[in-house]
Design a protein around this motif. Structure first.
Motif, PDB file in Angstrom:
ATOM      1  N   THR A  43       4.027  15.644  41.076  1.00  9.99           N
ATOM      2  CA  THR A  43       3.539  14.305  40.761  1.00  9.99           C
ATOM      3  C   THR A  43       2.367  13.848  41.628  1.00  9.99           C
ATOM      4  N   SER A  44       1.854  14.739  42.487  1.00  8.39           N
ATOM      5  CA  SER A  44       0.688  14.326  43.275  1.00  8.39           C
ATOM      6  C   SER A  44      -0.616  14.579  42.529  1.00  8.39           C
ATOM      7  N   THR A  45      -0.559  15.208  41.348  1.00  8.12           N
ATOM      8  CA  THR A  45      -1.749  15.303  40.514  1.00  8.12           C
ATOM      9  C   THR A  45      -1.404  14.692  39.162  1.00  8.12           C
ATOM     10  N   PRO A  46      -2.445  14.196  38.441  1.00  3.46           N
ATOM     11  CA  PRO A  46      -2.157  13.518  37.175  1.00  3.46           C
ATOM     12  C   PRO A  46      -1.286  14.363  36.248  1.00  3.46           C
ATOM     13  N   ILE A  47      -0.302  13.723  35.657  1.00  7.14           N
ATOM     14  CA  ILE A  47       0.667  14.422  34.824  1.00  7.14           C
ATOM     15  C   ILE A  47       0.041  14.902  33.521  1.00  7.14           C
ATOM     16  N   TYR A  48      -0.892  14.122  32.960  1.00 10.12           N
ATOM     17  CA  TYR A  48      -1.490  14.560  31.690  1.00 10.12           C
ATOM     18  C   TYR A  48      -2.264  15.870  31.864  1.00 10.12           C
ATOM     19  N   LEU A  49      -2.875  16.058  33.044  1.00  9.20           N
ATOM     20  CA  LEU A  49      -3.597  17.307  33.294  1.00  9.20           C
ATOM     21  C   LEU A  49      -2.636  18.489  33.377  1.00  9.20           C
ATOM     22  N   GLN A  50      -1.442  18.241  33.932  1.00  8.27           N
ATOM     23  CA  GLN A  50      -0.445  19.318  34.028  1.00  8.27           C
ATOM     24  C   GLN A  50       0.097  19.693  32.649  1.00  8.27           C
ATOM     25  N   ILE A  51       0.177  18.694  31.776  1.00  5.22           N
ATOM     26  CA  ILE A  51       0.628  18.982  30.407  1.00  5.22           C
ATOM     27  C   ILE A  51      -0.419  19.856  29.696  1.00  5.22           C
TER      28      ILE A  51
END
Lengths: 130, 234
Positions: free
Chosen positions: A7-15
């Motif tokens: 959760t330390s990086t944007p979640i939409y980018l991880q998706i």
């Protein structure tokens, strides 16, 4: 699909990254239907607007397309697999080489480190030459 | 006041005999989002929510809910779940639902049915026989079965088991309709619920010290909202 979020990086980018990975390794195939935004949000336990943002971005990138009343599909074009693979590979190598250089390693030292790591993994039986 | 705003608060002040709970708080919240109201105990979260509902009369300042001051009319637009356990222990789940739903015109039986099923609650169980987590699930149903445009949940995750918390998070994600609803959830401990929020507000001793889109904050600070929270309130 299951993502262990950092959760330390944007979640939409991880998706988006997970979709790319699945396309690159062939889990998701060109033209295949992907979950609806609401279903994916519930599955990942993530805010629906976050999933919407990821889908919108993937549409802009040409990774998926949404057909009115039918759902969202991976891009039909078979080229997407190779393109995504190449792109991910370039990104990873780019990050890696920059990180090694920032540690002060030369090209030879970097290559040597990589070779040693492969040997180590081979001894453990984690890498096989296909 | 903008048509896309759910809530506009200006210079809100509330003093209790021994403490100043809100110290000239300003807040604008746009529609269609799930907002986390974060702060330690005593930071003014409940006072703020209750002022919006109209249960507390502030000393100073103004509140507009979809452009209207708190009144009987705005009360009908808000689904508020207080932190305290206001359920009657002697009632069954079914009786509780029939009792509460009789107060509201926007109660949807279809939603009620879906939610009871999803929350794994049986209608004939007595409230007194439910665990704290089960009661928290029931309280959530009482808010989510309505189509109220503004939903306020005060500490819905406080002191409940992880399984119930997961159910509640997923229940909110499934039922929340961002096209016509806005939700504020207060919590003093984020735990692993931060993925639920579009935006967050950090409430520090009666004023807002930070407000922003959750993804933007992660990008800007390179930290999770949970880590940011711990840092700000350390």
């Amino acid at each position: 699909m299951n993502i262990d979020f950092n959760t330390s990086t944007p979640i939409y980018l991880q998706i988006i990254l997970e979709f790319k990975r699945q396309i690159a390794v062939g889990v998701l195939k060109p033209g295949e239907k992907v979950p609806s935004q609401r279903d994916l949000a519930a599955l990942l336990k993530v805010n629906a607007n976050t999933v919407q943002r990821a889908y919108r971005e993937m549409e802009t990138l040409g990774m998926v397309e949404t057909l009115r009343g039918q759902g969202t599909f991976v891009c039909q074009d078979e080229k997407i697999v190779e393109e995504t693979r190449t792109e991910m590979l370039k990104d990873l190598v780019d990050d890696f080489v920059h990180a090694m250089r920032s540690l002060g390693l030369t090209q030879e030292e970097t290559v040597k480190e990589v070779e040693q790591m492969f040997q180590k993994l081979e001894l453990k039986g984690e890498v096989s030459d296909e | 006041m903008n048509l896309t705003d759910a809530l506009v608060i200006k210079n809100l002040t509330k003093k209790y005999p021994k403490v100043e709970a809100l110290k000239g708080l300003d807040l604008t919240l746009s529609k269609g989002q799930i907002c986390g109201l974060l702060g330690p105990n005593g930071s003014g979260k409940s006072t703020l929510l209750k002022s919006v509902v109209g249960l507390i009369k502030p000393d100073n300042g103004s509140i507009e809910i979809f452009g209207k001051s708190p009144s009987r009319h705005t009360k009908a637009m808000i689904a508020f779940v207080p932190e305290i356990d206001s359920l009657y222990r002697w009632m069954t789940i079914d009786q509780t639902i029939k009792f509460i739903s009789s107060f509201y015109d926007d109660w949807e039986v279809e939603r009620e049915r879906e939610l009871l099923d999803f929350m794994r609650l049986e209608r004939d169980k007595k409230v007194s026989s439910l665990s704290k987590g089960m009661r928290a699930r029931l309280k959530l149903i009482l808010a989510l079965a309505r189509t109220a445009p503004l939903i306020l949940l005060d500490e819905p995750f406080s002191g409940i088991d992880p399984a119930s918390r997961d159910r509640i998070v997923e229940g909110i994600i499934r039922q929340f309709k961002s096209e016509d609803q806005t939700m504020i959830i207060s919590t003093h401990s984020l735990g692993d619920t931060e993925q639920l929020f579009d935006s967050v507000i950090f409430l520090d001793e009666g004023i807002i010290s930070l407000q922003g889109n959750a993804e933007d904050l992660r990008l800007q600070h390179g930290k999770s909202i949970n880590d940011l929270f711990k840092e700000v309130f350390a």
